[in-house]
Each structure stands twice: as C-alpha cells, then as structure tokens.
Design a protein around this motif. Structure first.
Motif, mmCIF file in Angstrom:
data_model
loop_
_atom_site.group_PDB
_atom_site.id
_atom_site.type_symbol
_atom_site.label_atom_id
_atom_site.label_comp_id
_atom_site.label_asym_id
_atom_site.label_seq_id
_atom_site.Cartn_x
_atom_site.Cartn_y
_atom_site.Cartn_z
ATOM 1 N N PRO A 66 0.804 -1.225 0.000
ATOM 2 C CA PRO A 66 0.000 0.000 0.000
ATOM 3 C C PRO A 66 0.836 1.274 0.000
ATOM 4 O O PRO A 66 0.363 2.330 -0.390
ATOM 5 N N GLU A 67 2.097 1.179 0.405
ATOM 6 C CA GLU A 67 2.972 2.355 0.438
ATOM 7 C C GLU A 67 3.599 2.654 -0.923
ATOM 8 O O GLU A 67 4.153 3.728 -1.127
ATOM 9 N N MET A 68 3.531 1.712 -1.852
ATOM 10 C CA MET A 68 4.194 1.853 -3.145
ATOM 11 C C MET A 68 3.384 2.766 -4.063
ATOM 12 O O MET A 68 2.187 2.559 -4.266
ATOM 13 N N ALA A 73 9.943 2.687 -11.293
ATOM 14 C CA ALA A 73 11.376 2.607 -10.974
ATOM 15 C C ALA A 73 11.818 1.156 -10.808
ATOM 16 O O ALA A 73 12.906 0.774 -11.253
ATOM 17 N N ARG A 74 10.987 0.335 -10.198
ATOM 18 C CA ARG A 74 11.349 -1.078 -10.001
ATOM 19 C C ARG A 74 11.340 -1.850 -11.313
ATOM 20 O O ARG A 74 12.129 -2.772 -11.505
ATOM 21 N N ILE A 75 10.459 -1.472 -12.223
ATOM 22 C CA ILE A 75 10.456 -2.105 -13.546
ATOM 23 C C ILE A 75 11.724 -1.701 -14.301
ATOM 24 O O ILE A 75 12.420 -2.543 -14.862
ATOM 25 N N ALA A 76 12.025 -0.407 -14.286
ATOM 26 C CA ALA A 76 13.201 0.093 -15.009
ATOM 27 C C ALA A 76 14.498 -0.476 -14.453
ATOM 28 O O ALA A 76 15.441 -0.733 -15.209
ATOM 29 N N SER A 92 10.577 -8.294 -13.140
ATOM 30 C CA SER A 92 10.662 -8.804 -14.506
ATOM 31 C C SER A 92 9.653 -9.929 -14.645
ATOM 32 O O SER A 92 9.105 -10.415 -13.654
ATOM 33 N N ASN A 93 9.398 -10.343 -15.858
ATOM 34 C CA ASN A 93 8.392 -11.372 -16.139
ATOM 35 C C ASN A 93 7.040 -10.997 -15.535
ATOM 36 O O ASN A 93 6.377 -11.800 -14.878
ATOM 37 N N ILE A 94 6.644 -9.776 -15.760
ATOM 38 C CA ILE A 94 5.392 -9.256 -15.201
ATOM 39 C C ILE A 94 4.213 -9.776 -16.000
ATOM 40 O O ILE A 94 4.183 -9.651 -17.222
ATOM 41 N N SER A 95 3.253 -10.381 -15.303
ATOM 42 C CA SER A 95 2.026 -10.839 -15.946
ATOM 43 C C SER A 95 1.047 -9.674 -16.109
ATOM 44 O O SER A 95 0.484 -9.485 -17.171
ATOM 45 N N PHE A 96 0.856 -8.926 -15.022
ATOM 46 C CA PHE A 96 -0.013 -7.755 -15.086
ATOM 47 C C PHE A 96 0.270 -6.829 -13.915
ATOM 48 O O PHE A 96 0.871 -7.234 -12.921
ATOM 49 N N GLU A 103 6.112 3.548 -19.557
ATOM 50 C CA GLU A 103 6.734 4.596 -18.748
ATOM 51 C C GLU A 103 8.135 4.193 -18.315
ATOM 52 O O GLU A 103 9.037 5.025 -18.254
ATOM 53 N N ALA A 104 8.305 2.930 -17.998
ATOM 54 C CA ALA A 104 9.622 2.454 -17.578
ATOM 55 C C ALA A 104 10.592 2.501 -18.753
ATOM 56 O O ALA A 104 11.798 2.609 -18.550
ATOM 57 N N ALA A 105 10.049 2.426 -19.975
ATOM 58 C CA ALA A 105 10.831 2.547 -21.202
ATOM 59 C C ALA A 105 12.093 1.705 -21.161
ATOM 60 O O ALA A 105 13.197 2.204 -21.291
ATOM 61 N N LEU A 106 11.885 0.399 -20.959
ATOM 62 C CA LEU A 106 13.024 -0.504 -20.966
ATOM 63 C C LEU A 106 13.631 -0.508 -22.365
ATOM 64 O O LEU A 106 12.935 -0.752 -23.343
ATOM 65 N N PRO A 107 14.918 -0.223 -22.466
ATOM 66 C CA PRO A 107 15.532 -0.177 -23.800
ATOM 67 C C PRO A 107 15.632 -1.585 -24.388
ATOM 68 O O PRO A 107 15.858 -2.546 -23.668
ATOM 69 N N GLU A 108 15.433 -1.659 -25.681
ATOM 70 C CA GLU A 108 15.610 -2.930 -26.372
ATOM 71 C C GLU A 108 17.103 -3.172 -26.532
ATOM 72 O O GLU A 108 17.843 -2.291 -26.973
ATOM 73 N N ILE A 109 17.549 -4.352 -26.174
ATOM 74 C CA ILE A 109 18.961 -4.679 -26.289
ATOM 75 C C ILE A 109 19.164 -5.395 -27.612
ATOM 76 O O ILE A 109 18.508 -6.397 -27.902
ATOM 77 N N ASP A 110 20.070 -4.874 -28.391
ATOM 78 C CA ASP A 110 20.354 -5.438 -29.697
ATOM 79 C C ASP A 110 21.158 -6.717 -29.524
ATOM 80 O O ASP A 110 22.235 -6.712 -28.938
#
Length: 92
Positions: free
Chosen positions: A21-23, A30-33, A38-42, A61-68
C-alpha cells in the motif's frame, strides 16, 4: 485507498503478487526500469472499489531499452578472441 498489484510469473515455480500500500506509481515504474520486477504478468491499480489494468502504461513509462542481440554477440566474440590469444601466448 489506492494501491498497486504487480503479478510476477516465475514459470513452473508459480506466480507472486507484490502488494504494498505504500508503493506509488513512481515506485512501480522505478522497479520495472531497474529490473527488480521482470516477467510481469499484469499490473493492476486498485482505487476505492475499482480495478484498472495499467500494465502497458507502466511498462512504457519504464521505457526498458531494447537490447540489440548483435551487440551481445560482438562482445562474446571479443571475449572468445581474447581467450584464444591467452591460450596461444608463450609460457614463461
């Protein structure tokens, strides 16, 4: 009251729902970035008596960069080359 539910899928080991509840929204992003989530279902936002699916919004929003993948192969090839050079160095 508002809180987020992040469902993480561990494959054959099962799933885990992270509910804090504090999150805040910013904390989840920030935790996603950072890779902590990781491996988030929803990702659901629970606000009062309603549920909203924010998975796509927060992931973007986390905008995880695609790694080539080619860059990873180049690095592995460089490490292999350096290892081969060390194997053929004169001893002593």
């Amino acid at each position: 009251m508002q809180y987020f539910v992040v469902m993480i899928d561990y494959g054959r080991r099962g799933c885990e729902a992270v509910v804090d509840p504090e999150m805040t929204r910013r904390d989840v992003v920030a935790r996603i970035a950072s890779g902590e989530y990781s491996n988030i279902s929803f990702i659901h936002e629970i606000r009062d008596h309603s549920v909203a699916d924010l998975t796509a919004d927060l992931m973007s929003e986390a905008a995880l960069p695609e790694i080539d993948g080619r860059a990873a192969d180049l690095q592995a090839a460089r490490f292999d080359h350096l290892r081969d050079l060390r194997k053929h160095e004169p001893i002593g």
